[in-house]
Every structure is written in C-alpha cells, then in structure tokens.
Design a protein around this motif. Sequence first.
Motif, PDB file in Angstrom:
ATOM      1  N   ALA A   1     123.136  68.274 126.194  1.00 55.95           N
ATOM      2  CA  ALA A   1     122.530  67.863 127.497  1.00 55.95           C
ATOM      3  C   ALA A   1     121.217  66.801 127.046  1.00 55.95           C
ATOM      4  O   ALA A   1     120.954  65.834 127.975  1.00 55.95           O
ATOM      5  CB  ALA A   1     122.013  68.853 128.302  1.00 55.95           C
ATOM      6  N   ALA A   2     120.593  66.854 126.057  1.00 55.30           N
ATOM      7  CA  ALA A   2     119.641  65.993 125.581  1.00 55.30           C
ATOM      8  C   ALA A   2     119.935  64.728 125.232  1.00 55.30           C
ATOM      9  O   ALA A   2     119.168  63.742 124.886  1.00 55.30           O
ATOM     10  CB  ALA A   2     118.646  66.735 124.432  1.00 55.30           C
ATOM     11  N   THR A   3     121.193  64.203 125.058  1.00 60.77           N
ATOM     12  CA  THR A   3     121.551  62.922 124.489  1.00 60.77           C
ATOM     13  C   THR A   3     121.121  61.833 125.239  1.00 60.77           C
ATOM     14  O   THR A   3     120.605  60.996 124.915  1.00 60.77           O
ATOM     15  CB  THR A   3     123.265  62.954 124.251  1.00 60.77           C
TER      16      THR A   3
ATOM     17  N   GLU B   1     103.269  65.112 107.479  1.00 61.11           N
ATOM     18  CA  GLU B   1     102.001  65.512 108.106  1.00 61.11           C
ATOM     19  C   GLU B   1     101.637  64.542 109.062  1.00 61.11           C
ATOM     20  O   GLU B   1     100.979  65.082 110.312  1.00 61.11           O
ATOM     21  CB  GLU B   1     100.931  65.648 107.243  1.00 61.11           C
ATOM     22  N   GLU B   2     102.018  63.131 109.004  1.00 57.01           N
ATOM     23  CA  GLU B   2     101.354  62.215 109.972  1.00 57.01           C
ATOM     24  C   GLU B   2     102.377  62.116 111.283  1.00 57.01           C
ATOM     25  O   GLU B   2     102.288  61.238 112.128  1.00 57.01           O
ATOM     26  CB  GLU B   2     101.226  60.810 109.239  1.00 57.01           C
ATOM     27  N   ASP B   3     103.476  62.643 111.173  1.00 52.05           N
ATOM     28  CA  ASP B   3     104.600  62.674 111.975  1.00 52.05           C
ATOM     29  C   ASP B   3     104.234  63.269 113.572  1.00 52.05           C
ATOM     30  O   ASP B   3     103.601  64.262 113.645  1.00 52.05           O
ATOM     31  CB  ASP B   3     105.769  63.397 111.619  1.00 52.05           C
ATOM     32  N   THR B   4     104.662  62.490 114.494  1.00 55.53           N
ATOM     33  CA  THR B   4     104.895  63.047 115.971  1.00 55.53           C
ATOM     34  C   THR B   4     106.265  63.379 116.034  1.00 55.53           C
ATOM     35  O   THR B   4     107.248  62.730 116.080  1.00 55.53           O
ATOM     36  CB  THR B   4     104.404  62.175 116.987  1.00 55.53           C
ATOM     37  N   VAL B   5     106.438  64.972 116.270  1.00 56.21           N
ATOM     38  CA  VAL B   5     107.943  65.501 116.322  1.00 56.21           C
ATOM     39  C   VAL B   5     108.031  65.882 117.977  1.00 56.21           C
ATOM     40  O   VAL B   5     107.364  66.488 118.356  1.00 56.21           O
ATOM     41  CB  VAL B   5     108.013  66.671 115.391  1.00 56.21           C
ATOM     42  N   ILE B   6     109.088  65.338 118.207  1.00 59.32           N
ATOM     43  CA  ILE B   6     109.465  65.446 119.658  1.00 59.32           C
ATOM     44  C   ILE B   6     110.843  66.240 119.748  1.00 59.32           C
ATOM     45  O   ILE B   6     111.871  65.603 119.425  1.00 59.32           O
ATOM     46  CB  ILE B   6     109.481  64.266 120.644  1.00 59.32           C
ATOM     47  N   ILE B   7     110.918  67.338 120.107  1.00 58.90           N
ATOM     48  CA  ILE B   7     112.107  68.135 120.445  1.00 58.90           C
ATOM     49  C   ILE B   7     112.535  68.032 121.875  1.00 58.90           C
ATOM     50  O   ILE B   7     111.985  68.590 122.634  1.00 58.90           O
ATOM     51  CB  ILE B   7     112.021  69.385 120.099  1.00 58.90           C
ATOM     52  N   ALA B   8     113.689  67.441 122.305  1.00 59.72           N
ATOM     53  CA  ALA B   8     114.111  67.174 123.451  1.00 59.72           C
ATOM     54  C   ALA B   8     115.116  67.964 124.257  1.00 59.72           C
ATOM     55  O   ALA B   8     116.201  67.976 123.516  1.00 59.72           O
ATOM     56  CB  ALA B   8     114.455  65.737 123.656  1.00 59.72           C
ATOM     57  N   ASP B   9     115.001  68.737 125.103  1.00 65.09           N
ATOM     58  CA  ASP B   9     116.078  69.173 125.754  1.00 65.09           C
ATOM     59  C   ASP B   9     115.769  69.363 127.365  1.00 65.09           C
ATOM     60  O   ASP B   9     114.632  69.652 127.599  1.00 65.09           O
ATOM     61  CB  ASP B   9     116.252  70.771 125.371  1.00 65.09           C
ATOM     62  N   PRO B  10     116.395  68.790 128.290  1.00 64.59           N
ATOM     63  CA  PRO B  10     116.074  68.400 129.470  1.00 64.59           C
ATOM     64  C   PRO B  10     115.791  69.954 130.238  1.00 64.59           C
ATOM     65  O   PRO B  10     115.062  69.955 131.104  1.00 64.59           O
ATOM     66  CB  PRO B  10     117.279  68.084 130.393  1.00 64.59           C
TER      67      PRO B  10
ATOM     68  N   ASN C   1     101.607  66.313 115.543  1.00 63.87           N
ATOM     69  CA  ASN C   1     101.984  66.589 116.818  1.00 63.87           C
ATOM     70  C   ASN C   1     103.567  67.142 116.781  1.00 63.87           C
ATOM     71  O   ASN C   1     104.311  66.701 116.120  1.00 63.87           O
ATOM     72  CB  ASN C   1     102.081  65.421 117.736  1.00 63.87           C
ATOM     73  N   LEU C   2     103.494  68.246 117.542  1.00 63.12           N
ATOM     74  CA  LEU C   2     104.848  69.143 117.723  1.00 63.12           C
ATOM     75  C   LEU C   2     104.962  69.325 119.048  1.00 63.12           C
ATOM     76  O   LEU C   2     104.175  70.048 119.701  1.00 63.12           O
ATOM     77  CB  LEU C   2     104.972  70.392 116.694  1.00 63.12           C
ATOM     78  N   ILE C   3     105.973  68.281 119.757  1.00 58.56           N
ATOM     79  CA  ILE C   3     106.066  68.577 120.996  1.00 58.56           C
ATOM     80  C   ILE C   3     107.443  69.042 121.575  1.00 58.56           C
ATOM     81  O   ILE C   3     108.535  68.702 121.206  1.00 58.56           O
ATOM     82  CB  ILE C   3     105.862  66.926 121.718  1.00 58.56           C
ATOM     83  N   VAL C   4     107.515  69.871 122.326  1.00 60.31           N
ATOM     84  CA  VAL C   4     108.753  70.121 123.116  1.00 60.31           C
ATOM     85  C   VAL C   4     108.853  69.841 124.285  1.00 60.31           C
ATOM     86  O   VAL C   4     108.101  69.838 125.327  1.00 60.31           O
ATOM     87  CB  VAL C   4     108.703  72.092 123.331  1.00 60.31           C
ATOM     88  N   LEU C   5     109.585  68.924 124.669  1.00 58.22           N
ATOM     89  CA  LEU C   5     109.945  68.157 125.829  1.00 58.22           C
ATOM     90  C   LEU C   5     111.023  68.493 126.704  1.00 58.22           C
ATOM     91  O   LEU C   5     112.018  68.600 126.246  1.00 58.22           O
ATOM     92  CB  LEU C   5     109.948  66.573 125.447  1.00 58.22           C
ATOM     93  N   SER C   6     110.782  68.728 128.036  1.00 59.66           N
ATOM     94  CA  SER C   6     111.733  69.177 128.801  1.00 59.66           C
ATOM     95  C   SER C   6     111.329  68.384 130.319  1.00 59.66           C
ATOM     96  O   SER C   6     110.249  68.063 130.472  1.00 59.66           O
ATOM     97  CB  SER C   6     111.828  70.739 129.022  1.00 59.66           C
ATOM     98  N   ALA C   7     112.733  68.332 131.063  1.00 60.30           N
ATOM     99  CA  ALA C   7     112.436  67.692 132.501  1.00 60.30           C
ATOM    100  C   ALA C   7     112.039  68.826 133.276  1.00 60.30           C
ATOM    101  O   ALA C   7     110.996  68.724 134.097  1.00 60.30           O
ATOM    102  CB  ALA C   7     113.811  67.254 132.858  1.00 60.30           C
ATOM    103  N   VAL C   8     112.773  70.168 133.491  1.00 55.31           N
ATOM    104  CA  VAL C   8     112.330  71.174 134.076  1.00 55.31           C
ATOM    105  C   VAL C   8     112.271  72.539 133.315  1.00 55.31           C
ATOM    106  O   VAL C   8     113.087  72.878 132.306  1.00 55.31           O
ATOM    107  CB  VAL C   8     113.523  71.411 135.188  1.00 55.31           C
ATOM    108  N   SER C   9     111.154  73.587 133.302  1.00 55.53           N
ATOM    109  CA  SER C   9     111.145  74.428 132.811  1.00 55.53           C
ATOM    110  C   SER C   9     110.877  75.499 133.830  1.00 55.53           C
ATOM    111  O   SER C   9     110.255  75.543 134.596  1.00 55.53           O
ATOM    112  CB  SER C   9     109.993  74.238 131.616  1.00 55.53           C
TER     113      SER C   9
END
Length: 225
Positions: free
Chosen positions: A87-89, A137-146, A170-178
Amino acid sequence: MPIENRDNAYLITHGLAKDTLSHLRDVETEQVSFRKGLVKLGRICGYEIIDGRMETEYVEIETPLEQTMGERVRGLDDVVIINVLRAATPFVEGLLKAFPRARQGVISASRDEEAGRAEDGSFPISVDYVKLPEIHEEDTVIIADPMLATGSTMCTVLEHVVENAVQPENLIVLSAVSAPEGLLRVNDEFDEADLLTVSIDDRLDDDGFIIPGLGDAGDRAFRTT
C-alpha cells in the motif's frame, strides 16, 4: 502549526493534506484518483517533514547580478525511505518528490487476517522480503505505511529497521490515518520513533480495521477488489 504534538503522535494539520485525505476517504474515489491522491499526500507529508524536522543553513550564492546569501536544507542527501509493501508504494512515490535523492528500503510485511487477533489485539505478521540500505547516525529515516491500525505490522517492520542499526538523527513512522490503539502499541515498544500522521481516527472495529478509515489502501490503489 503544520505539525502538532498530540501526546502519542504528531499530527500534520496542513489544509491541503486534510483536503487530500478527505478525497481518499470518499467511497466514490476510484482507483486512479485514489493512487494519485496517495502520491499527492506523500509529497505534502514530505514537505512538512522538511519544514518541521530539518534545519536550513546559510550559503553564499552567485546570482546573475551579484553575490547574496541564501538558505538550503541540510540533510537532504541523508534520507532513507522505507516502503512497507504494498500500500505504501504510491505514498512513497510522493515522498520521493520531496526527497528525490533518498536511499530506499523495502519490507514486504502483512498481517495474517485468517489467524485473527490475539488477546492483546495484535495480529501475527509474515515478512516475505527485506532489503534495507545502511543507516547512519546523521540520517532521517522515514518508514511509510498509509494505515497504522493495530500497530502489529509497524512494530515488526521497526524490529527489522533497528536491528543492528545505529540510532539515526530522526526515525519517523509516517501514516495517512492511524488508530489510537496502534499508536499506543508502537509508542510503547519503540519510543525512539516519532509517529507522524495526517489523522488519528476514532477506533478499530472487531476485525482490526480503522474506523472511519479509508478502506483497504492497497486494494483501492491496486484495484484488487
């Protein structure tokens, strides 16, 4: 503020993000428009992450007329986007418009609907494929799942991401709805991750689907129903 702190999560409040999400929720939105909407929402979320989480630095610029000072975003070359298939594609496609030089990872993870939910509300998760870039260490990591529903899939994905990896900036979990239940689960198990979403919906139904939600994002995007 375009990103608001809501205790267990951060909420993207940009008007265009809310407008796009309303279009995605609509049962009358057909496949092509739904996919395009996910791409659009991913792009908006990417820009909000840049504005809310990444710093700028002053640089000298030579214009056609004279030298001047400008600002550039720091860390755009240090972004990792992890696509939770499938779904995240289209969601990730939009993120890549904001982060075109991002390194990309893929995790194919899905919950076993037939097994049903455990007493704690979680689902068993099967992981079929994992391919991740090295995280620094300097990365912003975004894990995407709607969709972040029970949090079972995301917790499994996070286990693979943080295993043997350094703590990124930064470690970010990104969603559209939760769903509130999923946000609580992920926050309890991985408090190092920032949970970022466009909407915190009301609840989960007995089958673990987000209410009001937007249906099955993968099925709607890929027309498999």
